[in-house]
Design an enzyme around this catalytic site. Structure first.
Site, PDB file in Angstrom:
ATOM      1  N   LYS A  19       0.811  -1.220   0.000  1.00 50.35           N
ATOM      2  CA  LYS A  19       0.000   0.000   0.000  1.00 50.35           C
ATOM      3  C   LYS A  19       0.846   1.273   0.000  1.00 50.35           C
ATOM      4  O   LYS A  19       2.027   1.270   0.332  1.00 50.35           O
ATOM      5  CB  LYS A  19      -0.987  -0.026   1.161  1.00 50.35           C
TER       6      LYS A  19
ATOM      7  N   ARG B 261      -3.873 -10.316   4.609  1.00 45.86           N
ATOM      8  CA  ARG B 261      -4.263 -10.297   3.194  1.00 45.86           C
ATOM      9  C   ARG B 261      -3.113  -9.697   2.382  1.00 45.86           C
ATOM     10  O   ARG B 261      -2.792  -8.518   2.535  1.00 45.86           O
ATOM     11  CB  ARG B 261      -5.549  -9.478   3.021  1.00 45.86           C
TER      12      ARG B 261
END
Length: 268
Positions: A213, A247
């Site tokens: 991210k 995840r």
């Protein structure tokens, strides 16, 4: 002894996801990628046909169905032992995905987009993940503000879990996701990771999704494809504080790191 963590491998069937958009857009390639992630140690395969990156536009129901159902059918027909998850906010997509072989619903809106999805999860006795997000993907990164991000996310997750249980969802089927990067600044994301134990205190497994991210890029200066080490570091810190589901795009390096961390933390 069973592993004290589960890894959720990301199977994006989208042309526009922030990290791997278009890479697995073909049905056969996506299914093959899912099998590869399972071989690397993924216990859950999260199949998604609608990008939730900042600024992403909604995908029509029929197009989302066209993307995900054949992939789930291929994974189920291939004899996967991993649990198949559908990453969607739409009841119709979740229903079709579960008919194809999914048994887990990962809803980034925590049943706010389609409240009837909670009843479906309850009736079908499915696992689910409820995630915190400020706004929607198109708007979530427009100047997000919190007085205390952890307390506000915790209150939101507690309220959404109560809603799900009231709709008939078995509480033991619920997992919680603080929504790292979903309507949060870098400082907010770091505070959530630092205090993840406060969310674990809600009594349900906490899922962390930090893979590749942008806040990791802000911290390290590295492009999307070079954030594996940063992803592993963030997940290890979350694991040490009590998170148990992770995840990620890159399963193998995280599984190795979590295996060592788990053995170390368990050691007398």
């Amino acid at each position: 002894m069973p592993e004290p963590f589960r890894i959720m491998g990301i199977v994006n069937v989208t042309p526009d996801s922030f990290s791997d958009g278009g890479e697995w857009f073909d049905e056969a390639a996506a299914a093959a990628h899912g099998r590869e992630l399972e071989a690397e140690g993924a216990a859950i395969l999260d199949v998604g046909g609608e990008s939730t990156r900042p600024g992403a536009e909604p995908v029509p129901k029929d197009e989302e169905l066209r993307r995900v159902v054949p992939v789930i059918e291929a994974l189920a027909a291939g004899g996967t032992e991993a649990q198949i998850s559908i990453d969607t906010v739409k009841l119709a997509v979740a229903r079709a995905a579960c008919e194809a072989g999914a048994s887990y619903v990962n809803d980034v809106t925590a049943f706010r987009h389609d409240p009837e999805l909670a009843g479906f999860v309850a009736d079908a006795d499915l696992d689910c993940c409820l995630m915190h997000m400020r706004g929607e993907p198109r708007t979530m990164q427009r100047d997000p503000r919190y007085d205390d991000v952890v307390s506000e996310v915790k209150a939101f997750l507690e309220e959404r879990m109560a809603f799900a249980v009231a709709e008939g969802v078995d509480e033991t089927r619920i997992q919680l996701d603080p929504g790292i990067g979903f309507g949060k600044t870098t400082a907010h994301n770091l505070e959530l990771l630092r205090r993840i134990d406060e969310l674990v205190a809600l009594g349900r497994p906490v899922l962390v999704g930090v893979s590749r991210k942008s806040f990791l890029g802000t911290l390290t200066g590295r492009p999307v494809g070079s954030r594996v080490a940063a992803t592993v570091a963030a997940n290890l810190l979350a694991f040490e504080r009590g998170a148990t589901i992770f995840r990620v795009h890159d399963v193998a390096p995280l599984r190795d790191a979590l295996t060592v961390a788990a053995a170390t933390l368990r050691a007398p």
